[in-house]
Design a protein around this motif. Sequence first.
Motif, PDB file in Angstrom:
ATOM      1  N   VAL A 245       4.880  -3.057  -7.223  1.00 57.36           N
ATOM      2  CA  VAL A 245       5.716  -1.846  -7.196  1.00 57.36           C
ATOM      3  C   VAL A 245       5.340  -0.973  -5.999  1.00 57.36           C
ATOM      4  CG1 VAL A 245       6.394   0.226  -8.468  1.00 57.36           C
ATOM      5  CG2 VAL A 245       6.022  -1.909  -9.704  1.00 57.36           C
ATOM      6  N   ALA A 246       4.052  -0.877  -5.731  1.00 55.81           N
ATOM      7  CA  ALA A 246       3.590  -0.076  -4.590  1.00 55.81           C
ATOM      8  C   ALA A 246       4.226  -0.564  -3.295  1.00 55.81           C
ATOM      9  CB  ALA A 246       2.070  -0.141  -4.487  1.00 55.81           C
ATOM     10  N   GLY A 247       4.282  -1.878  -3.141  1.00 53.45           N
ATOM     11  CA  GLY A 247       4.809  -2.435  -1.899  1.00 53.45           C
ATOM     12  C   GLY A 247       6.322  -2.491  -1.866  1.00 53.45           C
ATOM     13  N   PHE A 248       6.960  -2.502  -3.041  1.00 59.98           N
ATOM     14  CA  PHE A 248       8.417  -2.672  -3.067  1.00 59.98           C
ATOM     15  C   PHE A 248       9.165  -1.342  -2.980  1.00 59.98           C
ATOM     16  CE2 PHE A 248      12.526  -3.260  -5.200  1.00 59.98           C
ATOM     17  CZ  PHE A 248      13.039  -4.262  -4.399  1.00 59.98           C
ATOM     18  N   ILE A 249       8.668  -0.328  -3.656  1.00 60.63           N
ATOM     19  CA  ILE A 249       9.356   0.968  -3.672  1.00 60.63           C
ATOM     20  C   ILE A 249       8.824   1.825  -2.528  1.00 60.63           C
ATOM     21  CG2 ILE A 249       9.732   3.096  -4.998  1.00 60.63           C
ATOM     22  CD1 ILE A 249      11.242   0.774  -6.205  1.00 60.63           C
ATOM     23  N   GLY A 250       9.726   2.235  -1.656  1.00 64.15           N
ATOM     24  CA  GLY A 250       9.332   3.023  -0.488  1.00 64.15           C
ATOM     25  C   GLY A 250       9.728   2.271   0.761  1.00 64.15           C
ATOM     26  N   SER A 251      10.297   2.979   1.725  1.00 66.71           N
ATOM     27  CA  SER A 251      10.745   2.329   2.941  1.00 66.71           C
ATOM     28  C   SER A 251      10.443   3.218   4.147  1.00 66.71           C
ATOM     29  CB  SER A 251      12.249   2.084   2.869  1.00 66.71           C
ATOM     30  OG  SER A 251      12.718   1.557   4.079  1.00 66.71           O
ATOM     31  N   PRO A 252       9.699   2.704   5.131  1.00 62.35           N
ATOM     32  CA  PRO A 252       9.011   1.408   5.121  1.00 62.35           C
ATOM     33  C   PRO A 252       7.978   1.346   4.007  1.00 62.35           C
ATOM     34  CG  PRO A 252       8.562   2.657   7.154  1.00 62.35           C
ATOM     35  CD  PRO A 252       9.415   3.502   6.320  1.00 62.35           C
ATOM     36  N   PRO A 253       7.568   0.124   3.630  1.00 58.27           N
ATOM     37  CA  PRO A 253       6.668  -0.004   2.493  1.00 58.27           C
ATOM     38  C   PRO A 253       5.307   0.614   2.731  1.00 58.27           C
ATOM     39  CG  PRO A 253       7.292  -2.162   3.378  1.00 58.27           C
ATOM     40  CD  PRO A 253       7.954  -1.135   4.223  1.00 58.27           C
ATOM     41  N   MET A 254       4.613   0.845   1.632  1.00 57.08           N
ATOM     42  CA  MET A 254       3.254   1.354   1.671  1.00 57.08           C
ATOM     43  C   MET A 254       2.353   0.393   2.459  1.00 57.08           C
ATOM     44  SD  MET A 254       0.830   1.987  -1.654  1.00 57.08           S
ATOM     45  CE  MET A 254       1.680   3.364  -2.387  1.00 57.08           C
ATOM     46  N   ASN A 255       1.450   0.934   3.252  1.00 55.63           N
ATOM     47  CA  ASN A 255       0.431   0.108   3.899  1.00 55.63           C
ATOM     48  C   ASN A 255      -0.598  -0.278   2.854  1.00 55.63           C
ATOM     49  OD1 ASN A 255       1.261   0.444   6.781  1.00 55.63           O
ATOM     50  ND2 ASN A 255       0.893   2.608   6.289  1.00 55.63           N
ATOM     51  N   LEU A 256      -0.856  -1.571   2.735  1.00 55.32           N
ATOM     52  CA  LEU A 256      -1.862  -2.028   1.772  1.00 55.32           C
ATOM     53  C   LEU A 256      -2.998  -2.689   2.548  1.00 55.32           C
ATOM     54  CD1 LEU A 256       0.534  -3.523  -0.903  1.00 55.32           C
ATOM     55  CD2 LEU A 256      -0.903  -1.503  -1.176  1.00 55.32           C
ATOM     56  N   LEU A 257      -4.163  -2.111   2.426  1.00 51.19           N
ATOM     57  CA  LEU A 257      -5.300  -2.574   3.208  1.00 51.19           C
ATOM     58  C   LEU A 257      -6.426  -2.993   2.280  1.00 51.19           C
ATOM     59  CD1 LEU A 257      -5.284   0.499   5.603  1.00 51.19           C
ATOM     60  CD2 LEU A 257      -4.226  -1.725   6.034  1.00 51.19           C
ATOM     61  N   LYS A 258      -7.116  -4.045   2.684  1.00 55.84           N
ATOM     62  CA  LYS A 258      -8.224  -4.493   1.860  1.00 55.84           C
ATOM     63  C   LYS A 258      -9.466  -3.678   2.187  1.00 55.84           C
ATOM     64  CE  LYS A 258      -8.971  -9.063   1.265  1.00 55.84           C
ATOM     65  NZ  LYS A 258      -9.687 -10.357   1.435  1.00 55.84           N
ATOM     66  N   GLY A 259     -10.160  -3.261   1.156  1.00 56.65           N
ATOM     67  CA  GLY A 259     -11.380  -2.489   1.370  1.00 56.65           C
ATOM     68  C   GLY A 259     -12.496  -2.982   0.463  1.00 56.65           C
ATOM     69  N   ARG A 260     -13.651  -2.359   0.629  1.00 54.62           N
ATOM     70  CA  ARG A 260     -14.794  -2.720  -0.221  1.00 54.62           C
ATOM     71  C   ARG A 260     -15.422  -1.439  -0.737  1.00 54.62           C
ATOM     72  NH1 ARG A 260     -17.965  -6.415  -2.062  1.00 54.62           N
ATOM     73  NH2 ARG A 260     -16.597  -8.106  -1.414  1.00 54.62           N
ATOM     74  N   ALA A 261     -15.702  -1.417  -2.040  1.00 52.32           N
ATOM     75  CA  ALA A 261     -16.228  -0.202  -2.647  1.00 52.32           C
ATOM     76  C   ALA A 261     -17.676  -0.408  -3.072  1.00 52.32           C
ATOM     77  CB  ALA A 261     -15.383   0.178  -3.854  1.00 52.32           C
TER      78      ALA A 261
END
Length: 357
Positions: A231-247
Amino acid sequence: MARVVFDGVTKVYPGPVIAVDDLALEVADAEFLILVGPSGCGKSTALRMVAGLERISEGTITIGDRVVNDVPPKDRDIAMVFQNYALYPHMTVERNLGFGLRRRRTPRDDVRQRVDEVSRMLGLDELLRRRPGQLSGGQRQRVAMGRALVREPEVFLLDEPLSNLDAKLRVEMRSELKRLHDRIGVTTIYVTHDQVEAITLGDRIAVLSEGVLQQVGPPQDVYDHPANVFVAGFIGSPPMNLLKGRATGGRITVGDVELADPQVSEGEVLVGIRPEGLRPVGEDHAGPVFDVCVDVVEPLGDEVLVHGSIEGPVADVRIRAEDEALLADGERDRARVTLRLLPEERPKPGSRLRVAI
Ligand code: ADP
């Protein structure tokens, strides 16, 4: 008017293809609900089961107080408008509008009265004598809607009704549809693959992926609090930036940036940042800053979209329904990001930008 309830609804086509998987969804009386998702996610199938055009493999659909699984389409009190609405070319607008009622042997005076009402409501009263060939695309679309509305259905089903219209007309028809719904208040289920249409039109939106309901809620809630990565990547234009991180220890490392989040659980995480959530900052900015290498700049007049990449051990993420699979995918040493900037902030391709969240 009526509510529509999907209870554990599944549709399996021969193959087998599970087009709709255990759908549970309640559409309130007079609500405007949008079913949205990428092509092939099962939206049309769900709608066609409400209309009675597809058999339900499992579960029940209730319209009003009646389970309609075995009710033939003509007895369901629904009206449907498709993407390819076909008007009768040899009939005037007036006759097109009244066709369904005449076929049901409605008395002539009643037909005239309903056609008058609906054509006034849709601004078609000047056009009643014309044939479809003498109308613009938008006017034809309105006639198709009118033809469905004269029957005063309990439920209105719309399957991508605007996708054949050009962009300007689509925007016009969008606001017109919304006004119309506010006025007539018929329970409406509207199918679209266009998330902009979904966000602007619906009281609530239901997001589907691969036949499975991902999230239901008011558009702003879904935008602000997506239930999962799909849903995060589908709703919103341009789509949300999704980045891999480490916690670790309440801090997230993403690229060469460190963010504090006391609630984060340890290990690999995805960090989602909307394109409008990134702002260019000067050298003196104190907080965490991404160093963006600008690739492509798209000026849109009122805003500028900037596509670039950031340094560091980050990964692009492909959008899929299963969050686990997402994390394993697409290892790279640079992650692509998109920014939404003001026209006066427009950078040059090849330049570097310091950007804060
Ligand atoms: P959408 O409307 O979201 O584009 P559909 O409901 O049309 O999706 O299709 C959902 C899935 O069911 C797709 O995988 C599609 O290929 C499949 N499907 C649709 N209709 C049939 C059919 N009559 N026979 C077999 N598979 C079908």
